[in-house]
Design an enzyme around this catalytic site. Structure first.
Site, PDB file in Angstrom:
ATOM      1  N   ARG A   1      -1.470  63.440 -38.526  1.00 35.95           N
ATOM      2  CA  ARG A   1      -2.599  63.423 -37.581  1.00 35.95           C
ATOM      3  C   ARG A   1      -3.377  65.533 -37.597  1.00 35.95           C
ATOM      4  O   ARG A   1      -1.521  65.798 -37.950  1.00 35.95           O
ATOM      5  CB  ARG A   1      -2.205  62.967 -36.064  1.00 35.95           C
ATOM      6  CG  ARG A   1      -1.446  63.730 -35.635  1.00 35.95           C
ATOM      7  CD  ARG A   1      -1.326  63.179 -33.938  1.00 35.95           C
ATOM      8  NE  ARG A   1      -0.261  62.685 -33.380  1.00 35.95           N
ATOM      9  CZ  ARG A   1      -0.129  62.234 -31.928  1.00 35.95           C
ATOM     10  NH1 ARG A   1      -0.673  61.948 -31.458  1.00 35.95           N
ATOM     11  NH2 ARG A   1       1.015  62.529 -31.313  1.00 35.95           N
TER      12      ARG A   1
ATOM     13  N   ARG B   1       4.996  57.848 -18.100  1.00 33.01           N
ATOM     14  CA  ARG B   1       5.822  57.931 -19.375  1.00 33.01           C
ATOM     15  C   ARG B   1       7.125  56.777 -18.653  1.00 33.01           C
ATOM     16  O   ARG B   1       7.773  55.713 -19.338  1.00 33.01           O
ATOM     17  CB  ARG B   1       6.675  58.696 -19.865  1.00 33.01           C
ATOM     18  CG  ARG B   1       5.326  59.002 -20.834  1.00 33.01           C
ATOM     19  CD  ARG B   1       5.484  60.179 -22.204  1.00 33.01           C
ATOM     20  NE  ARG B   1       4.714  60.030 -22.470  1.00 33.01           N
ATOM     21  CZ  ARG B   1       4.858  61.030 -23.438  1.00 33.01           C
ATOM     22  NH1 ARG B   1       5.238  60.713 -24.390  1.00 33.01           N
ATOM     23  NH2 ARG B   1       2.697  61.995 -23.981  1.00 33.01           N
TER      24      ARG B   1
ATOM     25  N   ARG C   1       0.063  70.925 -37.345  1.00 38.75           N
ATOM     26  CA  ARG C   1       0.114  69.807 -36.679  1.00 38.75           C
ATOM     27  C   ARG C   1       1.265  70.470 -35.491  1.00 38.75           C
ATOM     28  O   ARG C   1       1.912  71.443 -35.668  1.00 38.75           O
ATOM     29  CB  ARG C   1       1.274  69.661 -37.840  1.00 38.75           C
ATOM     30  CG  ARG C   1      -0.391  68.929 -39.050  1.00 38.75           C
ATOM     31  CD  ARG C   1       0.002  68.989 -40.548  1.00 38.75           C
ATOM     32  NE  ARG C   1      -0.830  68.721 -41.439  1.00 38.75           N
ATOM     33  CZ  ARG C   1      -1.219  67.553 -41.705  1.00 38.75           C
ATOM     34  NH1 ARG C   1      -0.680  66.103 -41.226  1.00 38.75           N
ATOM     35  NH2 ARG C   1      -2.259  67.218 -42.525  1.00 38.75           N
TER      36      ARG C   1
ATOM     37  N   ARG D   1      10.036  58.032 -30.295  1.00 42.14           N
ATOM     38  CA  ARG D   1       9.622  58.375 -29.345  1.00 42.14           C
ATOM     39  C   ARG D   1       9.236  56.724 -29.112  1.00 42.14           C
ATOM     40  O   ARG D   1       8.594  56.232 -28.084  1.00 42.14           O
ATOM     41  CB  ARG D   1       8.346  58.718 -29.991  1.00 42.14           C
ATOM     42  CG  ARG D   1       8.349  60.721 -29.196  1.00 42.14           C
ATOM     43  CD  ARG D   1       7.218  61.975 -30.327  1.00 42.14           C
ATOM     44  NE  ARG D   1       6.366  61.770 -30.122  1.00 42.14           N
ATOM     45  CZ  ARG D   1       5.368  61.696 -30.720  1.00 42.14           C
ATOM     46  NH1 ARG D   1       6.186  62.609 -32.535  1.00 42.14           N
ATOM     47  NH2 ARG D   1       4.557  61.559 -30.652  1.00 42.14           N
TER      48      ARG D   1
ATOM     49  N   LYS E   1      -4.748  57.432 -27.831  1.00 40.36           N
ATOM     50  CA  LYS E   1      -5.233  58.255 -26.285  1.00 40.36           C
ATOM     51  C   LYS E   1      -6.127  59.460 -25.807  1.00 40.36           C
ATOM     52  O   LYS E   1      -6.755  59.561 -25.631  1.00 40.36           O
ATOM     53  CB  LYS E   1      -3.730  57.999 -25.195  1.00 40.36           C
ATOM     54  CG  LYS E   1      -2.508  56.275 -25.264  1.00 40.36           C
ATOM     55  CD  LYS E   1      -1.765  56.534 -23.941  1.00 40.36           C
ATOM     56  CE  LYS E   1      -0.868  57.699 -24.883  1.00 40.36           C
ATOM     57  NZ  LYS E   1       0.014  57.183 -26.263  1.00 40.36           N
TER      58      LYS E   1
HETATM   59  P1  ADP Z   1      -2.041  59.122 -28.938  1.00 46.04           P
HETATM   60  O1  ADP Z   1      -2.917  60.740 -28.166  1.00 46.04           O
HETATM   61  O2  ADP Z   1      -1.978  58.067 -28.546  1.00 46.04           O
HETATM   62  O3  ADP Z   1      -0.780  59.843 -29.460  1.00 46.04           O
HETATM   63  P2  ADP Z   1      -3.311  59.790 -30.866  1.00 46.04           P
HETATM   64  O4  ADP Z   1      -5.086  60.250 -30.167  1.00 46.04           O
HETATM   65  O5  ADP Z   1      -3.817  61.604 -31.471  1.00 46.04           O
HETATM   66  O6  ADP Z   1      -2.811  59.539 -30.824  1.00 46.04           O
HETATM   67  O7  ADP Z   1      -4.433  59.524 -32.373  1.00 46.04           O
HETATM   68  C1  ADP Z   1      -3.321  60.048 -33.482  1.00 46.04           C
HETATM   69  C2  ADP Z   1      -3.764  59.636 -34.477  1.00 46.04           C
HETATM   70  O8  ADP Z   1      -4.643  58.777 -34.733  1.00 46.04           O
HETATM   71  C3  ADP Z   1      -4.714  60.361 -34.843  1.00 46.04           C
HETATM   72  O9  ADP Z   1      -5.357  62.027 -35.723  1.00 46.04           O
HETATM   73  C4  ADP Z   1      -6.437  59.982 -34.932  1.00 46.04           C
HETATM   74  O10 ADP Z   1      -7.148  60.542 -35.076  1.00 46.04           O
HETATM   75  C5  ADP Z   1      -6.278  58.993 -34.894  1.00 46.04           C
HETATM   76  N1  ADP Z   1      -6.501  57.459 -34.780  1.00 46.04           N
HETATM   77  C6  ADP Z   1      -6.525  57.454 -33.434  1.00 46.04           C
HETATM   78  N2  ADP Z   1      -7.424  56.161 -33.105  1.00 46.04           N
HETATM   79  C7  ADP Z   1      -7.843  56.150 -34.158  1.00 46.04           C
HETATM   80  C8  ADP Z   1      -8.059  54.103 -34.749  1.00 46.04           C
HETATM   81  N3  ADP Z   1      -8.857  53.225 -33.887  1.00 46.04           N
HETATM   82  N4  ADP Z   1      -8.431  54.319 -36.051  1.00 46.04           N
HETATM   83  C9  ADP Z   1      -7.403  55.455 -36.950  1.00 46.04           C
HETATM   84  N5  ADP Z   1      -7.294  56.227 -36.501  1.00 46.04           N
HETATM   85  C10 ADP Z   1      -7.102  56.647 -35.263  1.00 46.04           C
END
Ligand code: ADP
Ligand code: ZN
Length: 216
Positions: free
Chosen positions: A127, A88, A160, A172, A13
């Site tokens: 991440r 949520r 992080r 979560r 997201k």
């Molecule tokens: P959310 O906001 O839904 O919790 P994030 O956007 O932070 O998720 O994404 C989680 C991790 O996965 C990040 O490190 C991001 O770079 C990676 N990520 C996001 N989308 C993809 C994808 N389509 N394929 C692989 N990795 C992804």
């Protein structure tokens, strides 16, 4: 155009919201980021929220809705917003409905990022983000182009999230399944849901969302 990005933690997201922000001038409204900013600033709301967030639990609806309401009153949201991480719970979905009505705003789409749960733990525990501009990265899926240097702002500092560990992630995900997934049928009934395959590479997910926003 006002949208909600919905999906479990790690679905992408935040990643997609920041691309839409850069490409379309929409405003990303991440209640998680707003809360973390309040925690960092040590505000009253931040202090209340900190202990709850560190455990991977949900901050109270009253706190989150209050923060969001203030944010929606700022002028920039007129160019369209992307809600990321809110609502949520069913209660928050109802609060959002009331807020938007009060402010004369409406939702165009609720985009659900559909992902395989096993992939989520891997995505979340890998991440990290730039400590200066907030750009998101991943140990395997999205490393900075030059090792140790942010692609966007050139900073060498990364961070992080303290709640991005496996145990908290499992908690979560369970919260998502129990409390957030049940609000999907409500949006489905209103014809707002569009599903996107969140397992595809980041650029492809982005294209799929753009196609929806362009009305294809
Ligand atoms: P959310 O906001 O839904 O919790 P994030 O956007 O932070 O998720 O994404 C989680 C991790 O996965 C990040 O490190 C991001 O770079 C990676 N990520 C996001 N989308 C993809 C994808 N389509 N394929 C692989 N990795 C992804
Ligand atoms: Zn940066």
């Amino acid at each position: 155009m006002n949208i909600i990005l919905l999906g479990p933690p790690g679905a992408g997201k935040g990643t997609q919201a920041s691309r839409l922000e850069a490409e379309r001038g929409m405003v990303q409204l991440s209640t998680g980021d707003m809360l973390r900013a309040a925690v960092a600033a040590g505000t009253e709301v931040g202090l209340k929220a900190k202990a709850v967030m560190d455990a991977g639990d949900l901050v109270s609806d009253v706190i989150v809705t209050g923060i969001l309401s203030d944010r929606l009153d700022q002028d920039d949201v007129a160019s369209g917003f992307i809600l990321d991480g809110y609502p949520r719970t069913a209660t928050q979905a109802e609060s959002l409905e009331r807020l938007l009505e009060e402010k004369g705003m409406k939702l165009d789409y609720v985009i659900e990022l559909v992902v395989d749960e096993d992939a989520l733990v891997d995505r979340i525990t890998g991440r990290f983000s730039c400590a200066v501009c907030g750009e998101g990265y991943h140990d395997r899926y999205k490393r900075p182009t030059v090792e140790g240097t942010c692609d966007v702002c050139g900073s060498h500092q990364f961070k992080r999230r303290p709640d991005d560990n496996e145990e908290t992630v499992r908690n979560r995900l369970a919260e998502y399944r129990a409390k957030t997934a049940p609000i999907l049928p409500h949006y489905e009934a209103r014809g707002l849901i569009r599903r996107v395959d969140g397992m595809a590479p980041i650029a492809e997910v982005n294209e799929a969302i753009e196609a929806i926003l362009d009305g294809h």
